[in-house]
Scaffold this active site. Structure first.
Site, mmCIF file in Angstrom:
data_model
loop_
_atom_site.group_PDB
_atom_site.id
_atom_site.type_symbol
_atom_site.label_atom_id
_atom_site.label_comp_id
_atom_site.label_asym_id
_atom_site.label_seq_id
_atom_site.Cartn_x
_atom_site.Cartn_y
_atom_site.Cartn_z
ATOM 1 N N HIS A 271 -10.642 7.527 14.655
ATOM 2 C CA HIS A 271 -10.420 7.012 13.303
ATOM 3 C C HIS A 271 -9.095 6.257 13.205
ATOM 4 C CE1 HIS A 271 -10.560 7.223 8.800
ATOM 5 N NE2 HIS A 271 -9.252 7.203 8.967
ATOM 6 N N GLU A 272 -8.017 6.901 13.622
ATOM 7 C CA GLU A 272 -6.706 6.263 13.490
ATOM 8 C C GLU A 272 -6.604 5.014 14.356
ATOM 9 O OE1 GLU A 272 -4.759 6.962 11.161
ATOM 10 O OE2 GLU A 272 -5.749 8.815 10.554
ATOM 11 N N HIS B 180 -7.722 2.005 12.479
ATOM 12 C CA HIS B 180 -6.639 1.403 11.693
ATOM 13 C C HIS B 180 -5.761 0.529 12.594
ATOM 14 C CE1 HIS B 180 -7.283 3.415 7.911
ATOM 15 N NE2 HIS B 180 -7.109 4.627 8.404
ATOM 16 N N HIS C 91 -7.297 -2.742 13.231
ATOM 17 C CA HIS C 91 -7.221 -3.573 12.026
ATOM 18 C C HIS C 91 -5.865 -4.283 11.962
ATOM 19 C CE1 HIS C 91 -8.365 -3.646 7.438
ATOM 20 N NE2 HIS C 91 -8.439 -4.834 8.002
#
Length: 676
Positions: free
Chosen positions: A459-460, A463, A466
């Site tokens: 998940h991290e 980020h 992104h």
């Protein structure tokens, strides 16, 4: 030595020169940064030439570089390695930053020039036109249009809110450390893996205990050890330590109430009925009512599923269960009915293997990235590692820093942040960091992750991608600088690859024997995925609606009993369940009281609508391959906020998002499913 913040770093990608940064460098750098940007702002405001896009909007985007450098480092350090010196510095600087922002956004002449730029005469389009509209909106939301008396009170509120948020964060760190559970008898830790027992002994020594074991707390209510501890009294003590943070002498619940009260006053001053409506005015969700409608339609089904799960757990336990029993018996049911024991998978989830063979490998397969370890580059703590990220043609993309271990100076939870944000205007590429809070093993021992920690790692890193993939002109649009209810979307999509067959085979190996995970195990995990979704959705909705309750207060409301307010808010939402406390309670809800998610915790679910629809698109179009990765990167990940995020989604998906995939994923679509 020269202050390392006063000029761009000469290290690759302008990585901060952590080896040269001393605690005494921060405050002079902030002073210089404040003065420099105010001078730049005065020059823009006093420019005798008519306001133009170049001499006003672009000039504004170029301002404040020294301040950005030092603020980015302090923001990260204050969360990841907050020594007493850093905590005091943060207390000093935070209100001054708030004052500085007001000096800019409440500057009358600057506001006049911002509004005077004639975008139609200059034939602006694309990102340039978006810069005009977003800057004007930000100035209006900051109070630039208020009368002097209103601006005076707004300045006071902004400073006080900054002080209280910093105080909440620091009090919570202290409360979490104080609430860690010390266990004197090893037998009371039965069920805890041996490596965790060893780490707990080390944690006790580091905390100053002569003997015993210390179970430190993660930020959410649920503590991983509750899944495996066989001693019911130990589970009870650990659970109550978790939910009691902010009470019994700690001040965070009262700080939360005061933050909510002052945010309500500020919202009213700016023309909004409450803080939630103020926040929603700059999100992708059309209104507070739309958010409430989405949440309300999910509550009954989630609670019904959770109650069914509770019945199954009580039957498995042979007695009525308490909140501290839920995770333990849930894992027993998962093993019994689905032949899946997530705790037994830990030996297959060794950090280095998960990181290189899983997280990085998925990015290599999807986007053609490569990751080169840079031991020559230093982080802000000895535990940090640095990788240079390159595109498939060998060009440099940026730097990725990994900070994976818990420590007393580090806030709980997991997050991504940036030290340098990509910007074409400034010629900068991204330097991003991922933080987790895994227990550091004894020297020479492997770092074994739980199933949930592996999810968090993927998940991290979503980020991080992104931020790294950003290809925008202006720094305010870079990477993850998108509306709060859109920012979780790319990271949630990246979780998909964790159990993708061609990724699993590359990283899920027993750390001792090297054996691969048995072939049917992933299928079993997938078959069991809806087990526990009633609990997970209910605890999330409880936290989300608690957030909205705090931030829907009308101006003038005074909350003298925060815990009673919390209880009433959950009851009004139909979520006052003794067995399922909110994922975060008011005393340790850092996301909303000190983390930028105020009235925005709903964003995880709002983003999940986009995420679930995107996962369906990948599955329908061949899954993990370079063509799909290029499409997702080009149409969405690279755009930051340089275009309307929902337009970027439509460009990628070919249509607006549909809610059906989310409802099916969480078992909320009304279809009958067997629950043992």
């Amino acid at each position: 030595m020269a202050n390392p913040f006063l000029a761009p770093s000469t290290l690759p990608y302008e990585l901060p020169a952590f080896a040269d940064i001393r605690a005494e460098d921060y405050l002079p750098a902030f002073e210089a940064g404040f003065a420099q940007q105010l001078t730049e702002i005065e020059n823009i405001a006093a420019n005798p030439e008519p306001a133009s896009f170049a001499n006003t909007m672009v000039a504004f985007e170029r301002s404040g570089r020294t301040l950005q450098r030092v603020a980015a480092v302090l923001r990260n350090i204050a969360s990841a390695d907050a020594t007493e010196e850093i905590r005091q510095l943060e207390q000093t600087v935070s209100p001054r930053l708030a004052k500085h922002q007001d000096n800019i956004y409440l500057h009358p002449e600057l506001y006049r020039r911002i509004m005077a730029v004639d975008e139609s005469a200059e034939d602006l389009n694309g990102e340039n036109l978006r810069l005009v509209s977003e800057l004007r909106k930000q100035f209006r939301q900051a109070g630039a249009g208020l009368e002097p008396a209103g601006q005076k009170r707004l300045r006071e509120l902004n400073v006080r809110l900054s002080e209280l948020a910093t105080e909440y964060s620091q009090e919570l760190l202290a409360a979490g450390n104080a609430a860690a559970l010390h266990v004197a008898d090893r037998a009371l830790l039965d069920g805890l893996p041996e490596e965790d027992i060893t780490a707990a002994a080390e944690a006790a020594r580091e905390a100053g205990y002569d003997s015993g074991w210390l179970l430190t707390l993660v930020l959410p209510t649920a503590q991983p050890a509750l899944e495996v501890l066989t001693n019911r009294e130990t589970r009870r003590r650990l659970f109550q330590a978790s939910v009691g943070r902010g009470e019994d002498g700690n001040r965070t619940v009262f700080l939360a109430a005061r933050l909510a009260e002052l945010r309500a006053e500020r919202a009213a001053l700016l023309g909004y009925r409450n803080h939630a409506e103020y926040v929603l005015d700059s999100q992708t969700a059309p209104s507070l009512e739309a958010v409430r409608q989405l949440l309300a339609q999910l509550v009954p089904a989630a609670v019904a599923n959770a109650r069914t799960e509770a019945g199954v757990l009580a039957a498995a336990a042979g007695h009525d269960i308490e909140p501290w029993d839920w995770a333990f018996y849930s894992e027993q049911v998962r093993r019994r009915d689905y032949d899946v024991d997530l705790a037994q998978l830990r030996p297959y989830f060794e950090l280095e293997s998960v990181l290189h063979g899983g997280v990085f490998h998925a990015a290599e397969q999807l986007y053609g990235l490569s990751f080169e370890a840079r031991p020559d580059l230093r982080g802000y703590h000895p535990d940090i590692r640095v990788w240079e990220v390159r595109n498939d043609d060998g060009t440099g993309l940026g730097l990725f820093l990994g900070d994976y271990y818990a420590r007393p100076t580090k806030n709980g939870g997991a997050w991504m942040d940036s030290f340098v944000e990509q910007s074409g205007l400034l010629g900068q590429q991204a330097v991003v960091v991922n933080n987790l809070n895994t227990t550091k093993p004894a020297p020479g021992e492997p770092t074994l992750l739980t199933f949930d920690q592996v999810v968090t790692l993927f998940h991290e890193f979503g980020h991080a991608l992104h931020g790294l993939f950003s290809q925008v002109g202006y720094p305010r649009f870079s990477g993850t600088s998108v509306p709060r209810d859109f920012v979780e979307y790319p990271s949630q999509v990246n979780e998909m690859w964790m159990l993708w067959p061609q990724i699993v085979e590359g990283y899920v190996r027993h750390h001792v024997t090297g054996a691969a995970l048995p072939p049917r195990t992933v299928d079993k995990i997938d078959a069991a995925r809806l087990w526990g979704e009633g609990f997970a959705t209910t605890e999330y909705l409880a936290a989300t609606l608690l957030d909205l309750a705090w931030h829907s207060l009308p101006a003038g409301t005074r909350i003298d009993d925060p815990l009673s307010f919390e209880k009433d808010a959950l009851k009004d939402a139909g979520l006052d369940l003794d067995l399922i406390p909110p994922r975060y309670r008011s005393g340790y809800f850092k996301h909303v009281f000190a983390g930028g998610y105020a009235a925005g915790y709903y964003s995880y679910l709002w983003s999940e609508v986009l995420d679930a629809d995107t996962v369906m698109w990948f599955r329908e179009n061949g899954g993990l391959n370079r063509e799909n990765g290029a499409r997702f990167r080009t149409h969405l990940l690279s755009r930051g906020n340089s275009t309307d995020p929902l337009k970027a989604f439509r460009d990628f998906r070919g249509r607006d998002a549909e809610i059906g995939p989310l409802l099916a994923r969480r078992g909320l679509d009304g279809n009958e499913r067997a629950i043992s």
